[in-house]
Design a protein around this motif. Structure first.
Motif, short mmCIF file in Angstrom:
data_model
loop_
_atom_site.label_atom_id
_atom_site.label_comp_id
_atom_site.label_asym_id
_atom_site.label_seq_id
_atom_site.Cartn_x
_atom_site.Cartn_y
_atom_site.Cartn_z
N GLY A 75 0.84 -1.20 0.00
CA GLY A 75 0.00 0.00 0.00
C GLY A 75 0.87 1.24 0.00
O GLY A 75 2.10 1.16 0.01
N SER A 76 0.22 2.41 -0.02
CA SER A 76 0.97 3.67 0.11
C SER A 76 1.46 3.82 1.54
O SER A 76 2.38 4.59 1.80
N ASP A 77 0.83 3.11 2.44
CA ASP A 77 1.20 3.20 3.85
C ASP A 77 2.69 2.92 4.05
O ASP A 77 3.34 3.57 4.86
N TYR A 102 -5.27 13.45 4.53
CA TYR A 102 -5.28 12.02 4.82
C TYR A 102 -4.67 11.75 6.21
O TYR A 102 -3.59 12.26 6.52
N CYS A 146 -1.17 16.58 -0.60
CA CYS A 146 -2.04 15.53 -1.14
C CYS A 146 -2.93 16.18 -2.18
O CYS A 146 -3.69 17.09 -1.87
N ASN A 150 -7.59 14.43 0.04
CA ASN A 150 -8.58 13.68 0.80
C ASN A 150 -8.67 14.36 2.16
O ASN A 150 -7.63 14.52 2.80
N ASP A 175 1.06 13.24 -2.58
CA ASP A 175 0.26 12.01 -2.62
C ASP A 175 -0.80 12.16 -3.71
O ASP A 175 -1.70 12.99 -3.61
N TYR A 178 -5.51 9.83 -5.94
CA TYR A 178 -6.74 10.02 -6.73
C TYR A 178 -6.48 10.62 -8.10
O TYR A 178 -7.40 11.12 -8.74
N THR A 202 -1.24 4.72 -6.12
CA THR A 202 -1.66 3.45 -5.53
C THR A 202 -2.51 2.64 -6.48
O THR A 202 -3.12 3.20 -7.41
N SER A 204 -4.96 1.02 -5.15
CA SER A 204 -6.16 0.83 -4.31
C SER A 204 -7.41 1.55 -4.79
O SER A 204 -8.51 1.21 -4.35
N LYS A 205 -7.29 2.55 -5.66
CA LYS A 205 -8.47 3.35 -5.99
C LYS A 205 -8.91 3.07 -7.43
O LYS A 205 -9.73 2.22 -7.64
N ARG A 213 -3.13 -4.59 -1.65
CA ARG A 213 -2.13 -3.80 -0.92
C ARG A 213 -0.87 -3.59 -1.75
O ARG A 213 0.17 -4.21 -1.52
C1 PLP Z 1 -6.74 5.86 -0.21
C2 PLP Z 1 -5.55 6.69 -0.08
C3 PLP Z 1 -4.29 6.14 -0.24
C4 PLP Z 1 -4.10 4.69 -0.57
O1 PLP Z 1 -3.55 3.99 0.45
P1 PLP Z 1 -3.11 2.47 0.17
O2 PLP Z 1 -2.30 2.17 1.38
O3 PLP Z 1 -2.30 2.48 -1.09
O4 PLP Z 1 -4.34 1.67 0.04
C5 PLP Z 1 -3.18 6.96 -0.17
N1 PLP Z 1 -3.32 8.28 0.05
C6 PLP Z 1 -4.53 8.85 0.20
C7 PLP Z 1 -4.63 10.30 0.39
C8 PLP Z 1 -5.67 8.07 0.15
O5 PLP Z 1 -6.87 8.64 0.31
#
Ligand code: PLP
Length: 343
Positions: A75-77, A102, A146, A150, A175, A178, A202, A204-205, A213
């Protein structure tokens, strides 16, 4: 010219990274008796490629960059946490982020005992570069931006971001989780001009792979080198590497999904506009809408009782009365609108 190594923590500069069995030889090989793997149960018995070379080559093609400018994380985490661990000395350095944004940046800062400074956006959620720069001092190593942001949904003004890039000598993270939903171009095109810029994207979106992940960090080869030094050697498992590689062959499908969601976003905004208690629908360049209502907690709780879950953002900076709604498929959006109408 910024010398990245002067920004890196001393212990990371000195660090002798773990050398995994698979990285210690050069050349062709057919018998692998080096990593204490079980010789049976091919291909799952083997440790994954620690640098995900095939997958990075594929991503590099799609993003028009070099594989050496890519780090892949759980993930980006993972890159968010790594940036802090590579550059910020706990209890000594600080980082600055826009506010609201975020929540994960602050969580990672807190876990690492790195002071987290919030630079408030303007009332209309636009970026004031000077406010961010003023918040930074000689102990500030990292700035987090970001865009699209978000939970506000807006893209940060390019000229303001450029002002930060031109005036801050530390690491600047942008970041772009989106970015696929935005009409603005990515900062990726300027990667070569800014050796201290890190761009996060990412799967994820837009790619619809949150369960998998897998996140991407794009930066100068020097920064990527530090990511590689500090990350767990086998952070991305073989199943994920192969699966994401296959998914990348369906870029058209991703683009089709984005088109559908953008249409739904406009439709949803239109229907929300017709609901009397919705005071405001903020413009969005992401796959969600932020709205303002008189009593966000009440509406949130009533929707939960109906089995419709949205995100209550009432308690965060500049978001009093705000609810964040992810754009769903047409049927889901209609259910939400019908429930709102009945409140
Ligand atoms: C959803 C989101 C992510 C994605 O996080 P992952 O760990 O890749 O799922 C990253 N940065 C922002 C601002 C988000 O809203």
């Amino acid at each position: 010219m910024i010398d990245i190594s002067t920004l890196v923590r001393d212990n990371i500069l000195r660090l002798k990274p773990y050398s995994c069995a698979r990285s210690e030889y050069r050349g062709e090989a057919s018998v692998f008796l080096d990593a204490n793997e079980n010789p049976m149960n091919t291909p799952y018995n083997r440790y994954p490629d620690p640098l995900q070379e095939d997958l990075k080559e594929k991503i590099a093609e799609i993003k028009y960059i070099r594989p050496a400018q890519i780090m892949l994380g759980v993930g980006s985490d993972e890159p968010i946490d790594l940036v802090i661990r590579i550059f910020c000395e706990p209890g000594e350095n600080n980082m600055v982020a826009i506010d609201p944004t975020y929540g994960m940046y602050q969580v990672c800062a807190d876990i690492n005992n790195v002071e987290y400074r919030k630079a408030l956006l303007n009332e209309d959620y636009t970026l004031d570069a000077q406010r961010v720069l003023d918040m930074a001092d000689d102990r500030t190593k990292v700035l987090f931006l970001c865009s699209p942001n978000n939970p506000t949904g807006n893209v940060l003004n390019r000229r303001e971001i450029r002002k930060i890039l031109n005036n801050f000598g530390g690491i600047i993270v942008i970041d772009e989780a989106y970015i696929d939903f935005s009409s603005e171009p990515s900062w990726l095109r300027e990667l070569d001009e800014h050796p201290n810029m890190i761009i996060l994207q990412t799967f994820s979106k837009a790619w619809g792979l949150a369960a998998v992940r897998c996140g991407m960090a794009f930066a100068s080869e020097e920064i990527i080198g530090f990511f590689n030094k500090v990350k767990y050697p086998y952070n991305i498992n073989t199943l994920t590497q192969k699966f994401v590689y296959e998914q990348l062959e369906h870029k058209d499908r991703k683009n089709k999904w984005v088109k559908i969601l953008l249409e739904q976003r406009e439709l949803l905004a239109e229907k929300l506009r017709a609901i009397p208690f919705v005071e405001k629908i903020y413009p969005s360049e992401a796959n969600f809408l932020l709205i303002k209502v008189p009593d966000a907690n009440d509406i949130y709780n009533k929707l939960v009782k109906k089995g419709v879950i949205i995100r209550n953002r009432n308690n965060i900076s500049l978001c009093l009365g705000c609810l964040r709604i992810t754009v769903g498929v047409a049927e889901e959006n209609e259910i939400l609108i019908n429930e709102l109408k009945q409140l």
